[in-house]
Design an enzyme around this catalytic site. Structure first.
Site, PDB file in Angstrom:
ATOM      1  N   ASN A  75       0.807  -1.250   0.017  1.00 59.45           N
ATOM      2  CA  ASN A  75       0.137   0.009  -0.044  1.00 59.45           C
ATOM      3  C   ASN A  75       0.707   1.129  -0.081  1.00 59.45           C
ATOM      4  O   ASN A  75       0.628   2.213  -0.630  1.00 59.45           O
ATOM      5  CB  ASN A  75      -0.917   0.098   1.262  1.00 59.45           C
ATOM      6  CG  ASN A  75      -1.798  -1.105   1.473  1.00 59.45           C
ATOM      7  OD1 ASN A  75      -2.217  -1.884   0.228  1.00 59.45           O
ATOM      8  ND2 ASN A  75      -2.118  -1.459   2.590  1.00 59.45           N
ATOM      9  N   GLY A  94      -2.755   4.861   7.120  1.00 61.64           N
ATOM     10  CA  GLY A  94      -1.563   4.934   7.763  1.00 61.64           C
ATOM     11  C   GLY A  94      -0.522   4.764   6.529  1.00 61.64           C
ATOM     12  O   GLY A  94       0.653   5.312   6.508  1.00 61.64           O
ATOM     13  N   ASP A  95      -0.590   3.615   5.871  1.00 60.70           N
ATOM     14  CA  ASP A  95       0.267   3.254   4.879  1.00 60.70           C
ATOM     15  C   ASP A  95       0.440   4.517   3.879  1.00 60.70           C
ATOM     16  O   ASP A  95       1.578   4.629   3.133  1.00 60.70           O
ATOM     17  CB  ASP A  95      -0.259   1.906   3.976  1.00 60.70           C
ATOM     18  CG  ASP A  95      -0.333   0.744   5.142  1.00 60.70           C
ATOM     19  OD1 ASP A  95       0.314   0.500   6.267  1.00 60.70           O
ATOM     20  OD2 ASP A  95      -1.414  -0.066   4.811  1.00 60.70           O
TER      21      ASP A  95
END
Length: 306
Positions: free
Chosen positions: A34, A256-257
């Site tokens: 990701n 978050g990725d």
């Protein structure tokens, strides 16, 4: 000397998302993939490599084909006869997600089985990224082989970025995770932790405590904390960068990725750490407004451009 490419190391799984009755949408995702997806979308013509190990089944072939269609290579990653990818399903309660995994014998667990191939994949990379999940899926010996290969890449000029991304279910015990993550931080230039994970793993009471602890090891740190400001530390200077509020998020998977991908793309483009965190917040805000972990490239690029 490091080249112009970006590499991310870890496990990309089959992703089942968007459940409608008995039907699911299948895609490909995983924390380090990701991040590479966003980083690749936002980094112009830089070559992108996903470093892992793959099976030889139809799903693995489709996965590698999907990477290639989107301009992402696999370097010298091994293709292992009889192996197959891991699988996970996303269940949503509103916009918040939970995961169910089938990954115990995934091919990616053999990503460090060929140290020569691993080293070749990491050669001539401007940036190498990995995570605590990358560490968690490996046994002790291949984990040490991975960190040795990363240290060699760093010595050759690659910048190393690491997200501890602590997931308790992947570790035999908490102390194993602590030891492995500390070893990883020792070869890291940019640390991208999430405060609740660090609180769970190391007992930090505040994001500032996380930054102080990591600051003894790593020079550049961004402590993510959901919708609260990110704490950015560089050259001993601390700044708080507010998040972008999304009134009605659709799916928080991969936020978050994607923040990490946006931050690293901005840093590679020459932006200062605090500016890069602002770019990263915009990217993360865009990602939570689409389903699944991978937002379309144009969505990411428009968010990055502001």
């Amino acid at each position: 000397m490091a080249g112009n490419g970006v590499a991310s190391i870890g496990e990309c799984m089959l992703e089942l998302s968007g459940q409608a009755g008995p039907n699911w949408r299948m895609g490909f995702a995983g924390d380090t993939f990701n991040t590479l997806w966003a980083l690749h979308a936002l980094s112009g013509d830089r070559p992108a490599t996903y470093v892992s190990a793959f099976g030889d089944d139809p799903f693995s072939h489709d996965q590698i084909g999907f990477f290639a269609q989107n301009g992402i290579g696999i370097g010298a990653s091994p293709v292992i006869a009889g192996a197959r990818p891991g699988l996970y399903a996303i269940s949503l309660a509103g916009a918040e997600r939970s995961f169910t995994y089938w990954r115990g014998d995934a091919a990616a667990r053999q990503l460090a089985s060929d140290p020569v191939a691993l080293a070749k994949s990491l050669q001539n990379q401007s940036l190498v990224y990995f995570s605590g999940i990358t560490l968690a899926i490996l046994d002790e010996a291949p984990r040490k082989a991975l960190l040795a290969a990363i240290a060699i890449a760093r010595g050759a000029g690659s910048r190393i970025a690491f997200d501890p991304n602590y997931r308790p279910r992947l570790w035999r015990k908490r102390e194993d995770a602590q030891a492995a993550i500390l070893e990883a931080l020792a070869v890291t230039d940019i640390a991208l932790p999430t405060f609740p994970d660090e609180q769970m793993l190391f007992g930090d009471t505040t994001p500032e405590a996380t930054a102080e602890r990591l600051g003894e090891i790593v020079g550049e740190i961004v402590v993510k904390n959901g919708e609260d400001p990110a704490l950015v530390v560089s050259n001993g200077v601390i700044a708080r960068v507010p998040a972008v509020h999304v009134a009605a998020p659709v799916d928080t998977t991969g936020a978050g990725d994607s923040f990490n991908g946006g931050y690293l793309a901005a840093r590679l483009a020459g932006h200062a750490p605090t500016e890069a965190a602002g770019y990263a917040h915009r990217v993360a805000a865009a990602v939570v407004q689409v389903r699944g972990a991978l937002a379309p490239f144009e969505v990411l690029r428009n968010a990055f451009a502001g």
